[in-house]
Every structure is written in C-alpha cells, then in structure tokens.
Write a protein that holds these residues in place. Structure first.
Motif, PDB file in Angstrom:
ATOM      1  N   UNK A 154       0.830  -1.207   0.000  1.00 46.73           N
ATOM      2  CA  UNK A 154       0.000   0.000   0.000  1.00 46.73           C
ATOM      3  C   UNK A 154       0.863   1.254   0.000  1.00 46.73           C
ATOM      4  N   UNK A 155       1.946   1.208   0.753  1.00 46.27           N
ATOM      5  CA  UNK A 155       2.889   2.325   0.823  1.00 46.27           C
ATOM      6  C   UNK A 155       4.273   1.738   1.058  1.00 46.27           C
ATOM      7  N   UNK A 156       5.172   1.984   0.138  1.00 47.68           N
ATOM      8  CA  UNK A 156       6.511   1.382   0.228  1.00 47.68           C
ATOM      9  C   UNK A 156       7.427   2.133   1.182  1.00 47.68           C
ATOM     10  N   UNK A 157       7.047   3.378   1.553  1.00 40.96           N
ATOM     11  CA  UNK A 157       7.924   4.216   2.385  1.00 40.96           C
ATOM     12  C   UNK A 157       9.340   4.258   1.820  1.00 40.96           C
ATOM     13  N   UNK A 158       9.420   4.361   0.513  1.00 45.06           N
ATOM     14  CA  UNK A 158      10.746   4.296  -0.127  1.00 45.06           C
ATOM     15  C   UNK A 158      11.622   5.489   0.235  1.00 45.06           C
ATOM     16  N   UNK A 159      10.991   6.628   0.590  1.00 40.51           N
ATOM     17  CA  UNK A 159      11.794   7.780   0.986  1.00 40.51           C
ATOM     18  C   UNK A 159      12.606   7.484   2.231  1.00 40.51           C
ATOM     19  N   UNK A 160      12.113   6.590   3.044  1.00 38.78           N
ATOM     20  CA  UNK A 160      12.865   6.197   4.240  1.00 38.78           C
ATOM     21  C   UNK A 160      14.063   5.352   3.847  1.00 38.78           C
ATOM     22  N   UNK A 161      13.817   4.329   3.042  1.00 34.95           N
ATOM     23  CA  UNK A 161      14.891   3.379   2.732  1.00 34.95           C
ATOM     24  C   UNK A 161      15.984   3.990   1.851  1.00 34.95           C
ATOM     25  N   UNK A 162      15.694   5.121   1.195  1.00 37.48           N
ATOM     26  CA  UNK A 162      16.688   5.766   0.336  1.00 37.48           C
ATOM     27  C   UNK A 162      17.551   6.773   1.083  1.00 37.48           C
ATOM     28  N   UNK A 163      17.326   6.933   2.386  1.00 33.73           N
ATOM     29  CA  UNK A 163      18.054   7.915   3.181  1.00 33.73           C
ATOM     30  C   UNK A 163      18.536   7.234   4.463  1.00 33.73           C
ATOM     31  N   UNK A 164      19.838   7.230   4.697  1.00 37.80           N
ATOM     32  CA  UNK A 164      20.380   6.486   5.837  1.00 37.80           C
ATOM     33  C   UNK A 164      19.918   7.081   7.174  1.00 37.80           C
ATOM     34  N   UNK A 165      19.740   8.403   7.234  1.00 34.84           N
ATOM     35  CA  UNK A 165      19.286   9.029   8.480  1.00 34.84           C
ATOM     36  C   UNK A 165      17.841   8.625   8.763  1.00 34.84           C
ATOM     37  N   UNK A 166      16.996   8.716   7.741  1.00 35.29           N
ATOM     38  CA  UNK A 166      15.594   8.343   7.917  1.00 35.29           C
ATOM     39  C   UNK A 166      15.464   6.854   8.234  1.00 35.29           C
ATOM     40  N   UNK A 167      16.277   6.037   7.599  1.00 32.44           N
ATOM     41  CA  UNK A 167      16.265   4.601   7.874  1.00 32.44           C
ATOM     42  C   UNK A 167      16.613   4.337   9.337  1.00 32.44           C
ATOM     43  N   UNK A 206       8.648  12.016   4.959  1.00 36.18           N
ATOM     44  CA  UNK A 206       8.328  13.244   4.230  1.00 36.18           C
ATOM     45  C   UNK A 206       8.997  14.492   4.789  1.00 36.18           C
ATOM     46  N   UNK A 207       9.423  14.460   6.058  1.00 39.87           N
ATOM     47  CA  UNK A 207       9.944  15.664   6.710  1.00 39.87           C
ATOM     48  C   UNK A 207      11.384  15.457   7.166  1.00 39.87           C
ATOM     49  N   UNK A 208      12.081  16.569   7.363  1.00 39.66           N
ATOM     50  CA  UNK A 208      13.455  16.496   7.852  1.00 39.66           C
ATOM     51  C   UNK A 208      13.540  16.602   9.375  1.00 39.66           C
ATOM     52  N   UNK A 209      12.614  17.330   9.983  1.00 41.83           N
ATOM     53  CA  UNK A 209      12.616  17.503  11.436  1.00 41.83           C
ATOM     54  C   UNK A 209      11.715  16.431  12.044  1.00 41.83           C
ATOM     55  N   UNK A 210      12.328  15.400  12.625  1.00 41.67           N
ATOM     56  CA  UNK A 210      11.586  14.227  13.080  1.00 41.67           C
ATOM     57  C   UNK A 210      11.501  14.108  14.600  1.00 41.67           C
ATOM     58  N   UNK A 211      12.133  15.030  15.324  1.00 40.63           N
ATOM     59  CA  UNK A 211      12.278  14.872  16.769  1.00 40.63           C
ATOM     60  C   UNK A 211      10.943  14.827  17.497  1.00 40.63           C
ATOM     61  N   UNK A 212      10.084  15.791  17.251  1.00 40.09           N
ATOM     62  CA  UNK A 212       8.834  15.892  18.006  1.00 40.09           C
ATOM     63  C   UNK A 212       7.906  14.708  17.740  1.00 40.09           C
TER      64      UNK A 212
END
Length: 250
Positions: free
Chosen positions: A78-91, A127-133
């Motif tokens: 349904x959603x691959x969340x590929x933006x996560x897997x393509x970025x080591x920080x997000x991963x 989708x976002x760069x600021x993930x802390x909150x």
C-alpha cells in the motif's frame, strides 16, 4: 486455534531469515496488533513476497492465523515508504521506531490507534526532515501501552497538580517543589517544557503541525526521555545505539 484466513493491513517492523528461502515477518497490524508470520520464498528475488516483506512496508495481507506461527498467504504494497529506505538518516530513525514498537508491545493485542500513530510517524519520517517531536510523541504513546508511562499530570509523590515541577527518573514522573528533596538528580523543567511533555503524551500526531518547539527544548526533552527509557524500558535497542553514534558524528 484452527487456521483462520484474516485480511489485515500491517506495517513490517521486523524480519528475520528462516531457512534458505523464507522469512519470518513481524507486522504491526490494524486488526491483530503485533503478529509474526512466515513468508515462504520471500528471500527469492523474483518472489511475489519479496517486495511486500521489506522493512517499513505498509501493506495489505492475507494471513492464515493459528496458535503457532502464522503464514502470509499473499500481500500487496500500500505504501513502500521508499523515501525512508533511500536515506540512511531516515532509515536509522524508522528502525528505532520499529524496534521500539516490537519490544514494547505484546503479540496479538489489537490497538488501532497505535497502528495509526505508527503509520503517521513513519509517514512523517519519510516526508519531513525535522523528526524529533513526532518520534517523542510516539515514544510516550508506546510507554503508555507498555505500562511504563511517567506521571505527568501531578506530583508522583504527593499529588500536587499546580507545579512548578521537576522530572524524576527514579520516581517515574513529576515532583513538586516540596517533594524534590527525595531525588537529588531531577531534571529541572521550565513551565514550557512541562507543558510540552504533557502535550506530547496526550495529543495525537495530527496536532504536531501546530506545535512549535525551540531547539533547546527538543534537546532537553530528548535527553530526559532517553534517560527515562534507559531506567524503565527494560530492553536494549541496537537501533538506539546507532542513533547515538550518528548524533556524535553530526
């Protein structure tokens, strides 16, 4: 329990190899909560199971549920969340969220709200760069699910509700000025930090866009939540160690 074919949406939070060609996939689902199932042939590159059993995939699954190890009959992304897997920080951050979910939830205990919050948190990470909150908000929801939530509505010792407060790791929540002598290692809290902690624990992720948090408050609350988990969480997290190493390098 006889095999029961169940349709559910689920997010892949953990995978492990099983034999030469199979995987055991742990999902957090909208219908059964956390559930582990074998995906036969999922390690084969051309298998129809290969794509839908990748980490952080949000998919629709047909699963034969039984009292032992369940079996994934079929699945659709349904959603691959590929933006996560393509970025080591997000991963790294998504791996932490997934591992914490796996450690702090019991199997087959449905929680649709937690599923929605997990899905929303992963979407935000992608989708976002600021993930802390959003991550701190999700952590506090998980702490409540696991029965280790800190007391944030009053002094944990005397019940005083008005504050000002400090946070006690040892006592597991707020201490008022009169009770702070019980713990010489409290985290001092400003009124804003007290409000933010309560807000993070109490509101849904959908509200995060309206929450403005200064960097110094993020860093202080991050330190507090990390210390609280280290004292009360009970599980070592490989992903957390990696995040701390990354923070030291940045």
């Amino acid at each position: 329990m006889n095999d029961l074919l169940e349709k559910m949406q689920g997010i892949v939070i953990k995978t492990q190899d099983y034999g030469e060609t199979h995987k055991i996939v742990t999902l957090f689902s909208n219908k059964w909560g956390k559930i582990a199932a074998i995906a036969r042939g999922a390690k084969k590159p051309k298998s129809r199971m290969a794509a839908v059993t990748q980490p952080f995939i949000n998919g629709e699954f047909f699963i034969y549920v039984n009292s032992g190890l369940s079996t994934i009959q079929q699945g659709e992304v349904l959603d691959s969340n590929r933006w996560i897997r393509e970025d080591i920080i997000k991963t790294a951050y998504a791996s932490y969220v997934a591992e914490l979910t796996d450690k702090l939830t019991d199997s087959r205990l449905p929680d649709l709200n937690l599923y929605n919050q997990l899905q929303g948190t992963l979407n935000w990470i992608g989708e976002q760069d600021d993930m802390d909150v959003p991550i701190m908000m999700y952590e506090l929801k998980l702490f409540a699910r696991a029965g280790i939530t800190p007391v944030l509505d009053k002094c944990v010792l005397c019940g005083e509700e008005t504050g000002p407060f400090a946070f006690s790791i040892a006592e597991g929540g707020f201490l008022c000025e009169q009770c702070q002598y019980n713990d010489r290692q409290t985290f001092p809290l400003s009124l804003k930090q007290t409000q933010l902690l309560r807000l993070f624990a109490g509101v849904e992720l959908e509200r995060v866009g309206t929450i403005s948090v200064k960097d110094e408050n993020k860093q202080w609350l991050r330190k507090l939540i990390d210390a609280y988990y280290d004292a009360h969480g009970g599980y070592y997290l490989k992903s957390k160690r990696f995040l701390r190493q990354m923070d030291q390098l940045r």
